[in-house]
Scaffold this active site. Structure first.
Site, PDB file in Angstrom:
ATOM      1  N   ARG A  62       0.942  -1.227   0.005  1.00 46.65           N
ATOM      2  CA  ARG A  62       0.105  -0.108  -0.013  1.00 46.65           C
ATOM      3  C   ARG A  62       0.757   1.189   0.050  1.00 46.65           C
ATOM      4  O   ARG A  62       0.583   2.295  -0.656  1.00 46.65           O
ATOM      5  CB  ARG A  62      -1.019   0.118   1.159  1.00 46.65           C
ATOM      6  CG  ARG A  62      -1.834   1.008   1.433  1.00 46.65           C
ATOM      7  CD  ARG A  62      -3.005   0.838   2.383  1.00 46.65           C
ATOM      8  NE  ARG A  62      -3.998   2.122   2.383  1.00 46.65           N
ATOM      9  CZ  ARG A  62      -4.154   2.687   3.461  1.00 46.65           C
ATOM     10  NH1 ARG A  62      -3.291   2.503   4.625  1.00 46.65           N
ATOM     11  NH2 ARG A  62      -5.006   3.768   3.415  1.00 46.65           N
ATOM     12  N   HIS A  66       0.679   4.556  -2.491  1.00 51.53           N
ATOM     13  CA  HIS A  66       0.554   5.879  -1.848  1.00 51.53           C
ATOM     14  C   HIS A  66       1.583   6.738  -2.055  1.00 51.53           C
ATOM     15  O   HIS A  66       1.417   7.903  -2.324  1.00 51.53           O
ATOM     16  CB  HIS A  66       0.124   5.892  -0.279  1.00 51.53           C
ATOM     17  CG  HIS A  66      -1.218   5.478   0.001  1.00 51.53           C
ATOM     18  ND1 HIS A  66      -1.885   5.616   1.197  1.00 51.53           N
ATOM     19  CD2 HIS A  66      -2.137   4.656  -0.845  1.00 51.53           C
ATOM     20  CE1 HIS A  66      -3.026   5.051   1.015  1.00 51.53           C
ATOM     21  NE2 HIS A  66      -3.231   4.592   0.034  1.00 51.53           N
ATOM     22  N   ASN A  94      -3.073   8.435   5.151  1.00 51.66           N
ATOM     23  CA  ASN A  94      -2.051   7.666   5.806  1.00 51.66           C
ATOM     24  C   ASN A  94      -1.878   7.609   7.161  1.00 51.66           C
ATOM     25  O   ASN A  94      -1.213   6.655   7.814  1.00 51.66           O
ATOM     26  CB  ASN A  94      -0.626   8.243   5.196  1.00 51.66           C
ATOM     27  CG  ASN A  94      -0.520   8.298   3.544  1.00 51.66           C
ATOM     28  OD1 ASN A  94      -1.047   7.315   2.907  1.00 51.66           O
ATOM     29  ND2 ASN A  94      -0.349   9.415   3.320  1.00 51.66           N
ATOM     30  N   HIS A 193      -6.183  -5.944  -2.173  1.00 51.25           N
ATOM     31  CA  HIS A 193      -7.094  -5.982  -1.177  1.00 51.25           C
ATOM     32  C   HIS A 193      -7.514  -7.366  -0.506  1.00 51.25           C
ATOM     33  O   HIS A 193      -8.309  -7.543   0.244  1.00 51.25           O
ATOM     34  CB  HIS A 193      -8.356  -5.102  -1.231  1.00 51.25           C
ATOM     35  CG  HIS A 193      -8.048  -3.693  -1.271  1.00 51.25           C
ATOM     36  ND1 HIS A 193      -8.983  -2.610  -1.573  1.00 51.25           N
ATOM     37  CD2 HIS A 193      -6.989  -2.797  -1.089  1.00 51.25           C
ATOM     38  CE1 HIS A 193      -8.480  -1.470  -1.683  1.00 51.25           C
ATOM     39  NE2 HIS A 193      -7.326  -1.622  -1.223  1.00 51.25           N
TER      40      HIS A 193
HETATM   41  C1  HEM Z   1      -8.742   1.333  -6.280  1.00 49.29           C
HETATM   42  C2  HEM Z   1      -8.541   2.229  -5.158  1.00 49.29           C
HETATM   43  C3  HEM Z   1      -8.311   2.018  -3.902  1.00 49.29           C
HETATM   44  C4  HEM Z   1      -8.953   2.452  -2.964  1.00 49.29           C
HETATM   45  C5  HEM Z   1     -10.258   3.316  -2.621  1.00 49.29           C
HETATM   46  C6  HEM Z   1      -8.336   2.124  -1.549  1.00 49.29           C
HETATM   47  C7  HEM Z   1      -8.737   2.188  -0.250  1.00 49.29           C
HETATM   48  C8  HEM Z   1      -7.950   1.536   0.632  1.00 49.29           C
HETATM   49  C9  HEM Z   1      -8.669   1.656   2.049  1.00 49.29           C
HETATM   50  C10 HEM Z   1      -9.697   2.601   2.627  1.00 49.29           C
HETATM   51  C11 HEM Z   1      -7.816   0.743   2.838  1.00 49.29           C
HETATM   52  C12 HEM Z   1      -8.017   0.701   4.252  1.00 49.29           C
HETATM   53  C13 HEM Z   1      -7.215   1.613   5.231  1.00 49.29           C
HETATM   54  C14 HEM Z   1      -7.473   1.708   6.668  1.00 49.29           C
HETATM   55  O1  HEM Z   1      -8.522   2.227   6.802  1.00 49.29           O
HETATM   56  O2  HEM Z   1      -6.556   1.211   7.372  1.00 49.29           O
HETATM   57  C15 HEM Z   1      -6.887   0.380   1.930  1.00 49.29           C
HETATM   58  C16 HEM Z   1      -5.749  -0.970   2.534  1.00 49.29           C
HETATM   59  C17 HEM Z   1      -5.111  -1.311   1.622  1.00 49.29           C
HETATM   60  N1  HEM Z   1      -4.707  -1.024   0.418  1.00 49.29           N
HETATM   61 FE1  HEM Z   1      -6.023   0.135  -0.806  1.00 49.29          FE
HETATM   62  N2  HEM Z   1      -7.060   1.201  -2.158  1.00 49.29           N
HETATM   63  C18 HEM Z   1      -7.136   1.135  -3.471  1.00 49.29           C
HETATM   64  C19 HEM Z   1      -6.254   0.646  -4.314  1.00 49.29           C
HETATM   65  C20 HEM Z   1      -5.142  -0.130  -3.803  1.00 49.29           C
HETATM   66  C21 HEM Z   1      -3.801  -0.417  -4.707  1.00 49.29           C
HETATM   67  C22 HEM Z   1      -3.593  -0.068  -6.213  1.00 49.29           C
HETATM   68  C23 HEM Z   1      -3.034  -0.967  -3.692  1.00 49.29           C
HETATM   69  C24 HEM Z   1      -1.822  -1.764  -4.196  1.00 49.29           C
HETATM   70  C25 HEM Z   1      -1.371  -2.201  -5.149  1.00 49.29           C
HETATM   71  C26 HEM Z   1      -3.827  -1.062  -2.558  1.00 49.29           C
HETATM   72  C27 HEM Z   1      -3.246  -1.689  -1.259  1.00 49.29           C
HETATM   73  C28 HEM Z   1      -3.785  -1.720  -0.138  1.00 49.29           C
HETATM   74  C29 HEM Z   1      -3.261  -2.640   1.017  1.00 49.29           C
HETATM   75  C30 HEM Z   1      -2.172  -3.865   0.700  1.00 49.29           C
HETATM   76  C31 HEM Z   1      -4.090  -2.242   1.935  1.00 49.29           C
HETATM   77  C32 HEM Z   1      -3.888  -3.258   3.522  1.00 49.29           C
HETATM   78  C33 HEM Z   1      -3.088  -2.393   4.213  1.00 49.29           C
HETATM   79  C34 HEM Z   1      -2.567  -2.851   5.434  1.00 49.29           C
HETATM   80  O3  HEM Z   1      -3.403  -4.006   5.917  1.00 49.29           O
HETATM   81  O4  HEM Z   1      -1.875  -2.153   6.174  1.00 49.29           O
HETATM   82  N3  HEM Z   1      -4.788  -0.392  -2.440  1.00 49.29           N
HETATM   83  N4  HEM Z   1      -7.222   0.558   0.741  1.00 49.29           N
END
Ligand code: HEM
Ligand SMILES: *[C@@H]1O[C@H](CO)[C@@H](O)[C@H](O)[C@H]1NC(C)=O
Length: 325
Positions: A62, A66, A94, A193
């Site tokens: 992530r 970002h 973040n 995700h």
């Molecule tokens: C398509 C649009 C995307 C949206 C709207 C989005 C939104 C989010 C949100 C809201 C979370 C949870 C954050 C939290 O509240 O703790 C999250 C987690 C995460 N996102 Fe996305 N994301 C997107 C695309 C991506 C992309 C492109 C990647 C990487 C290639 C990614 C990788 C991750 C990962 C691995 C997590 C888990 C992080 C953790 O466990 O620490 N996301 N994302």
């Protein structure tokens, strides 16, 4: 006179060529002679950290996203705030959710001891994201490198560049298109995700306040809603967390798309990929063809890793990833 003009042109040419960077300036094995062990040192740090806590691998993947969506892949995400200069890492997208910073720090400290001022923090993030995808999903790919680190990070910039979890397919498409990524790449990268977690605040509207007549989002499986409501009780001053894939939170695979099929996408931005006509076919294909999804995921990570990169004499190689030199 004539040669003065020519040399002016030449200098202009050199200036243009050296300041306009592009993705093609990155190359696989960039540190082959300057720091032969660069990639293995990063891999070691990631492997150690992710074995202890798989969530850090999710955090690093992530982090790469970002970083690259805000000012390009320039490690602007890593800069600590200084008095009067709040930085990206303090933005609500973040803070407090983004994790894995210490893993990058550790790799950088090891790298500085063997190859001082040689390996950029932006390359370390790109390598570490690749190594995390391998640890958690067995996904293997080469990372073109040679990125340089930026000297600027501004707290507000994620707002205009990172997509919120409430976006629909059309809004997500537009957001990714601004970074040169296709609709299929957006759908493919969302497969990230299938690991990690979300804070309840990123989806609690779907549980309690969907609209004036329906408290619950009808596109969510009521059983998933039940499970999530247990983890995310409504009146709460704290903001608990829930896994994005309840069944296999530490396995990066195409199960994510099967979850969507079963109305078990946690975020609005996830479920919309299955339910929207423009993306449904892609989501379905990824649900069926796991190996093909993994291959596309690797390619899309490389493409994301080349967004607006600085190379050559632009930027700098930070000594400490948290501060500019
Ligand atoms: C398509 C649009 C995307 C949206 C709207 C989005 C939104 C989010 C949100 C809201 C979370 C949870 C954050 C939290 O509240 O703790 C999250 C987690 C995460 N996102 Fe996305 N994301 C997107 C695309 C991506 C992309 C492109 C990647 C990487 C290639 C990614 C990788 C991750 C990962 C691995 C997590 C888990 C992080 C953790 O466990 O620490 N996301 N994302
Ligand atoms: C609330 O959502 C439901 C389900 O999508 C929909 O049928 C209904 O028209 C919506 N009501 C309002 C007031 O928007």
């Amino acid at each position: 006179m004539r040669s003065a003009k020519l040399s002016t042109l030449f200098i202009l040419y050199i200036f243009t060529v050296s300041t306009l960077a592009s993705a093609s300036d990155l190359k696989v094995g960039y540190y082959h002679s300057s720091c032969p062990n660069a990639e293995s040192i990063v891999r070691k740090a990631v492997s150690k950290a992710v074995s202890r806590n798989p969530g850090l691998g999710a955090g690093i993947i992530r982090m790469h996203f970002h970083d690259c969506f805000v000012r390009g892949c320039d490690a602007s995400i890593l800069l600590d705030p200084t008095p009067g200069n709040p930085t990206e890492k303090e933005h609500p997208a973040n803070n407090p959710s983004l994790r894995g910073y210490e893993v990058i720090d550790e790799a950088k400290i090891d790298l500085e001891s063997i190859c001082p001022e040689t390996v950029s923090c932006s390359d370390i993030i790109a390598f570490a994201a690749r190594d995390s995808a391998f640890k958690l999903g067995g996904i293997r790919y080469s990372v073109p490198s040679g990125r340089r680190d930026g000297r600027v990070s501004i707290k507000d910039e994620p707002t205009a560049n990172l997509p919120p979890s409430t976006f629909n397919a059309g809004e997500l498409e537009e957001n990714f298109a601004k970074k040169g990524l296709s609709l299929d790449e957006m759908v493919t990268l969302s497969g990230a995700h299938s690991i990690g977690r979300s804070h309840c605040s990123s989806f609690s509207d779907r549980l309690y306040s969907f609209n004036s007549t329906h408290p619950q989002d009808p596109t969510m499986d009521p059983k998933l809603a039940q499970q999530l409501m247990k983890r995310c009780p409504r009146p709460s001053t704290t903001d608990p967390i829930a896994p994005l894939d309840i069944d296999t939170p530490n396995r990066l695979d195409n199960k994510y798309y099967l979850n969507l099929k079963n109305k078990r996408g946690v975020l609005t931005s996830d479920q919309t990929l299955w339910n929207s006509p423009s993306t449904a076919r892609m989501a379905r294909s990824n649900a069926i063809h796991g190996a093909n999804w993994a291959h596309k995921f690797a390619d899309a990570m490389v493409k994301m890793g080349s967004i607006e990169v600085m190379t050559g004499i632009q930027g700098e190689i930070r000594k400490n990833c948290r501060v500019v030199n």
